[in-house]
Enzyme design. Sequence first.
Site, mmCIF file in Angstrom:
data_model
loop_
_atom_site.group_PDB
_atom_site.id
_atom_site.type_symbol
_atom_site.label_atom_id
_atom_site.label_comp_id
_atom_site.label_asym_id
_atom_site.label_seq_id
_atom_site.Cartn_x
_atom_site.Cartn_y
_atom_site.Cartn_z
ATOM 1 C CG ASP A 159 15.997 9.608 -19.617
ATOM 2 O OD1 ASP A 159 16.626 10.548 -19.359
ATOM 3 O OD2 ASP A 159 15.087 9.852 -20.289
ATOM 4 C CG ASP A 162 -13.050 22.107 15.525
ATOM 5 O OD1 ASP A 162 -12.811 22.450 16.394
ATOM 6 O OD2 ASP A 162 -12.368 21.608 14.335
ATOM 7 N N GLY A 201 -18.897 22.216 19.555
ATOM 8 C CA GLY A 201 -18.725 21.764 20.878
ATOM 9 C C GLY A 201 -17.200 21.536 20.900
ATOM 10 C CG ASP A 202 -14.024 21.301 24.807
ATOM 11 O OD1 ASP A 202 -13.282 20.513 24.020
ATOM 12 O OD2 ASP A 202 -13.451 22.301 25.293
ATOM 13 C CG PHE A 203 -12.392 17.226 20.691
ATOM 14 C CD1 PHE A 203 -11.409 17.005 21.572
ATOM 15 C CD2 PHE A 203 -11.922 17.811 19.419
ATOM 16 C CE1 PHE A 203 -10.012 17.267 21.330
ATOM 17 C CE2 PHE A 203 -10.679 18.303 19.268
ATOM 18 C CZ PHE A 203 -9.896 17.812 20.211
ATOM 19 N NE ARG A 240 -1.587 17.603 10.440
ATOM 20 C CZ ARG A 240 -0.993 18.834 9.957
ATOM 21 N NH1 ARG A 240 -1.530 19.423 8.902
ATOM 22 N NH2 ARG A 240 -0.163 19.351 10.755
#
Length: 646
Positions: free
Chosen positions: A88, A513, A538-540, A555
Amino acid sequence: MVLNPVISKLSGKLVVLASSSPRRLEILRNAGLRFEVVPSWFKETLKKGLFKAPHEYAVETAKQKALEVARRMPIKHLKTPDMVIGADTIVTVDGMILEKPVDKQDAYRMLSSLSGKEHSVFTGVAIVLCHEKDDDELDYQMIDFYEETKVKFADLSQDMLWEYINSGEPMDKAGGYGIQALGGMLVEYVHGDFLNVVGFPLNHFCKQLDVIYNHCSFVNPETTESVYDRHSSPILIEQKDTSTSIPRHSSPSASPLHKVCQRRCAYKCCSSFAKVNRLSKQDAGEIKLHNSETTMLSVMRSGDGAVIDQTEPKKGDLGLICELMDGFKASKALFTASKFGLFDVLHKKPGLDAEQIAQEIKASVKGTETLLEACVSLGLLKTRDTGCPKPGFENTDEASCFLRSDSHFSLHAYIQHCNDTLWPVFAHLESAVREGTSQHGKVKSSTEICQVIILQLRFMHAMHSSAKVAATAVATAFDLSSYKTACDVGGCTGAIAYELIKIHPDLSVAVLDLPAVVEMSAPFQRQHTDKRVTFKAGDFLKDELPKADLYVLVRILHDLTDEKLHILLRRISDACTPGCGLLLSEIFLDENRSGPSRGLLQALSMSEGKQRSAAEYSRLLKGHGFITAQVKHTNSLLDAMLCTKA
Ligand SMILES: O=c1[nH]cc([C@@H]2O[C@H](COP(=O)(O)OP(=O)(O)OP(=O)(O)O)[C@@H](O)[C@H]2O)c(=O)[nH]1
């Protein structure tokens, strides 16, 4: 037979010139080098204000041009080059950097600023030495340098200037002139390498090849062993721990940590210094090779081989500290601009001046002017010459892509989450460190209960926007064609699920979820009609997991206490039959936990969990019967790991 024997060292190697400049091609062809030309797609938009000296800008641009081609070739051209050369050229006068003029008026502005004065021409050059890997990652070493030439222009009359501009010659040339052609008539003297002005410092380049092929054996990317000069001439290498993953398309941000580990360099470059960088497949680890003139570090080894760093203060260190001291100001400027909808306004009406923008965003003119200038300096906006005394403003490519609220990869919601939720949490960092607890509670307690739902929705928007940006990297990280059904555990709005089915046509995904999340995620699905993504409330940690042959955890694990984490992994393991897959996506820390900064900074505000390296996750999963098959450092927001139930 070539004059410089070093050039012949490259015969039989695939050398690529990452440049569309016909002058560079000609200079290198004339020197007897055989190479292919693959022009770089890298846009020359690095923020000049971020560089301490103009040559650093030219070098960085050259590096990015070369790296873009080095990364693209194995994918698009299905071959890995041995060497990629990028360059450059810039002109500097009166503290300004001049590149190629955008139009005649710009050429006039440049040439009149050069008239009757001496200026400098810098060409930054990057040589990327590529090493083919089994996987689709690229290991490479980077050598970069620059050359400066001084040029003095005669006094140029208006007529002469316009005659020259109308010849058309200035348009594709740095500083608006071509010294090798008509522009040569404007020049009184040249001090230094003439070819450097034309676009390529051939002499310096050959000297660097000499260093590469005759004097240095470079670091082995696998072992990170030291560099030693074959002739035992002393080499000083500074190894910089660039543990932050660098997005493949972005300009590198060096991590602050420096580890000094080498010896001294005997090679003297005439007017510049040389650097050797090594970026492994995780784009980590940078090595600098100084010539003896620019050496500012003295390094000794203690009896046990450990390095004793007798680093003297140098200018660069202050820059780093200033950058960190001001970091919060930059973040807040981004948050504020985003909150005011500045990037949306400039998308709809590019070129507005400060007063017009102030009206649009309903803010004071003075405050808006200050914010606009700050945003320009941060590379979020650029100015546009409107022909009026007041400049117009427009979004940079980065702002258009990530900061508009309506763009596909918009991070607008996530930025608002940073501003509204994380910023106050970080204000309590001292207490968090002292007490070893999360400060989320303190911040939340001041929040009205009725606002909880709004906050939850905002949080979902934030997660949705960052998941969308990371989704392609996660979904394309591995070949998932053998899986037909997946369950995205804690999959929130389904951003990852929709990307997975887009990339893998035979896959259907159930998103699991909490009921409230599933209910609130409806607006995010309106644009999707594909029935292959379903939502299950649902609650995992308690409820039955949907049956699937691939479980996806994006995440989730980093945020769980050890107890919850083991409950979840045990439940997934129980739901899996042998051969089932587990796709885990998180920020993977370096094994020595020295980076990347994104992961370590996020840990400062985490409520319950822990950031881990890929090996740590791998061990955790092994404890639940999963064997890690592949790990991918994606260089996007999240990394990925694919495991199989044994
Ligand atoms: O006297 C001269 N000065 C400069 C030039 C030519 O100017 C350009 C400089 O631009 P840049 O470094 O950005 O290179 P590009 O042309 O855009 O090609 P890349 O593909 O490498 O980005 C360069 O072409 C010089 O040769 C000149 O000709 N005479």
